[in-house]
Design a protein around this motif. Structure first.
Motif, PDB file in Angstrom:
ATOM      1  N   LYS A  39      47.131 -36.302 -14.228  1.00 20.06           N
ATOM      2  CA  LYS A  39      48.026 -35.399 -13.816  1.00 20.06           C
ATOM      3  C   LYS A  39      49.248 -35.710 -13.312  1.00 20.06           C
ATOM      4  CE  LYS A  39      46.053 -34.621  -9.211  1.00 20.06           C
ATOM      5  NZ  LYS A  39      45.239 -33.930  -8.253  1.00 20.06           N
ATOM      6  N   PRO A  40      50.413 -35.056 -13.504  1.00 17.47           N
ATOM      7  CA  PRO A  40      50.379 -33.613 -14.090  1.00 17.47           C
ATOM      8  C   PRO A  40      50.468 -34.238 -15.650  1.00 17.47           C
ATOM      9  CG  PRO A  40      52.368 -34.238 -13.331  1.00 17.47           C
ATOM     10  CD  PRO A  40      51.784 -35.289 -12.693  1.00 17.47           C
ATOM     11  N   LYS A  61      57.096 -32.337 -12.770  1.00 27.86           N
ATOM     12  CA  LYS A  61      57.453 -33.833 -12.111  1.00 27.86           C
ATOM     13  C   LYS A  61      57.710 -33.725 -10.878  1.00 27.86           C
ATOM     14  CE  LYS A  61      62.231 -34.324 -13.805  1.00 27.86           C
ATOM     15  NZ  LYS A  61      62.957 -35.295 -14.467  1.00 27.86           N
ATOM     16  N   SER A  62      58.386 -32.428 -10.556  1.00 28.54           N
ATOM     17  CA  SER A  62      58.617 -32.049  -9.030  1.00 28.54           C
ATOM     18  C   SER A  62      57.693 -31.313  -8.299  1.00 28.54           C
ATOM     19  CB  SER A  62      59.938 -31.188  -9.172  1.00 28.54           C
ATOM     20  OG  SER A  62      60.951 -31.900 -10.013  1.00 28.54           O
ATOM     21  N   ASP A  63      56.381 -31.635  -8.593  1.00 28.45           N
ATOM     22  CA  ASP A  63      55.338 -30.937  -8.080  1.00 28.45           C
ATOM     23  C   ASP A  63      55.192 -29.359  -8.272  1.00 28.45           C
ATOM     24  OD1 ASP A  63      54.282 -33.377  -7.194  1.00 28.45           O
ATOM     25  OD2 ASP A  63      55.015 -33.385  -5.210  1.00 28.45           O
ATOM     26  N   ARG A  65      54.501 -25.431  -9.901  1.00 24.78           N
ATOM     27  CA  ARG A  65      53.116 -24.976 -10.231  1.00 24.78           C
ATOM     28  C   ARG A  65      53.011 -24.849 -12.000  1.00 24.78           C
ATOM     29  NH1 ARG A  65      52.123 -18.561  -9.237  1.00 24.78           N
ATOM     30  NH2 ARG A  65      49.863 -18.408  -9.800  1.00 24.78           N
ATOM     31  N   ASP A 194      49.011 -29.051 -13.216  1.00 34.27           N
ATOM     32  CA  ASP A 194      49.860 -29.724 -12.443  1.00 34.27           C
ATOM     33  C   ASP A 194      49.457 -30.586 -11.437  1.00 34.27           C
ATOM     34  OD1 ASP A 194      48.871 -28.109 -10.318  1.00 34.27           O
ATOM     35  OD2 ASP A 194      50.002 -26.254 -10.618  1.00 34.27           O
ATOM     36  N   ALA A 195      50.204 -31.180 -10.557  1.00 32.39           N
ATOM     37  CA  ALA A 195      50.057 -32.241  -9.656  1.00 32.39           C
ATOM     38  C   ALA A 195      49.054 -31.828  -8.560  1.00 32.39           C
ATOM     39  CB  ALA A 195      51.256 -32.787  -8.753  1.00 32.39           C
ATOM     40  N   HIS A 196      48.762 -30.413  -8.176  1.00 25.70           N
ATOM     41  CA  HIS A 196      47.986 -29.895  -7.460  1.00 25.70           C
ATOM     42  C   HIS A 196      46.449 -29.801  -8.008  1.00 25.70           C
ATOM     43  CE1 HIS A 196      51.454 -29.134  -4.721  1.00 25.70           C
ATOM     44  NE2 HIS A 196      51.994 -28.747  -5.737  1.00 25.70           N
TER      45      HIS A 196
END
Length: 330
Positions: A39-40, A61-63, A65, A194-196
């Motif tokens: 991820k992402p 890439k910018s965290d 959503r 996403d990164a989350h």
């Protein structure tokens, strides 16, 4: 005395069991934490997915959503007048009217959809507005247009010159026969992690060229053209929508992943089910194309289709690439 010994023995065994279970649980948690999630990541259907992925990646890439990423991504082909199967520039129905279908789904199972929407360049954003600003999940036709205009969307003529010329040529025979893989693209479906660790998806199309006015395919139908389960994974579809609707395709793919199948195997089984039903109805498989792409919570992905020619785009930390899907008919 015997009872006391039995009690002590039972207690000791239970204590050892608890200790082992505790160790096992801790060990599994350590393994789970150490297992790297890809991820992402964003994947989308067809070759125009490369440009769509670029837009989505700027957010991921910018965290950002996943929901914002998929909306931004599919808006790229929606707004391209040279793209003949999605949004602005899409081919019209048999009456010369460009009607658009779209849906969106986030990590909380919030959903929004529009169908048979005319005059609005970005139906995906209208679908999101339905999701966020109404008590409903789907608006269609004139009602969808009225809502879009009330939300500030601009009414436009979506029938570009090239599409109008083709339609007038088609009117000479009015022969309706959907063509598989027309111009190497169709609907754009996009799913992202996403990164989350959250999933979202979007699906948008102008539908089959020269369809009956009012025809709606799978693309705006949650569970058919798109489905997201934030505990398991997400899937989206492209191709002949009637066949995808017949098996509630994307919901099926996600449920197969819930049962433990990889995204690849889940897509393969869904396609195999369509193949079986098609044969049962004595239809020719060569006239049908359906493709699925799927993504799970680990960032693993897969794709499969009925016949060759379908490709999909994948963007993760290793870059953006186009992949040819494996297929059933050899």
């Amino acid at each position: 005395m015997g009872n006391r010994r039995d009690f002590l023995k039972t207690t000791a065994v239970a204590s050892v069991g608890l200790a082992l279970n505790s160790f096992k649980s801790t060990g599994e948690e350590i393994i789970a934490k150490n297992k790297k999630v890809n991820k992402p990541i964003v994947i989308s259907t067809w070759n125009f997915g490369l440009q769509a992925n670029d837009a989505a990646w700027e957010i991921l890439k910018s965290d950002g959503r996943a929901l914002d990423a998929v909306e931004a991504g599919v808006k790229i082909p929606e707004g391209d007048p040279n793209e003949r199967s999605v949004g602005f520039g899409g081919r019209p129905d048999r009456d010369g009217r460009v009607t658009l279908d779209s849906c969106i789904m986030d990590e909380f199972s919030n959903i929004g959809s529009v169908a048979a929407l005319e005059h609005i360049k970005h139906p995906i954003s209208v679908a999101r507005a339905v999701m966020e600003k109404t008590p409903h999940v789907m608006l269609v036709g004139e009602g969808a247009l009225q809502f879009a205009l009330s939300e500030g969307f601009q009414k436009e003529n979506l029938l570009v010159e090239a599409s109008e010329k083709e339609w007038k040529e088609w009117l000479k025979t009015s022969a309706y026969k959907p063509i598989a893989n027309i111009e190497n693209h169709d609907t754009i479906g996009m799913i992202a992690l996403d990164a989350h660790g959250n999933l979202s998806g979007a699906c948008t199309t102008s539908g089959m060229a020269y369809k009956m006015h009012g025809r709606v395919g799978d693309s705006p139908i949650i569970g058919a053209g798109l489905y997201v389960d934030n505990e398991i994974g997400a899937a989206t579809a492209t191709g002949h929508g009637e066949e995808v609707i017949r098996i509630a395709g994307c919901h099926l793919v996600v449920e197969l992943m819930r049962q433990g199948k990889s995204p690849q195997k889940a897509c393969e089984e869904a396609v195999t089910r369509i193949v079986k039903l098609t044969k049962n109805r004595n239809k020719d498989l060569k006239d049908i194309q359906v493709g699925f792409i799927a993504l799970n919570k680990k960032g693993e992905y897969g794709a499969y289709c009925i016949q060759g020619g379908f490709n999909f785009a994948v963007y993760d930390t290793s870059g953006n690439k186009l992949v040819d899907s494996d297929y059933f008919l050899r």
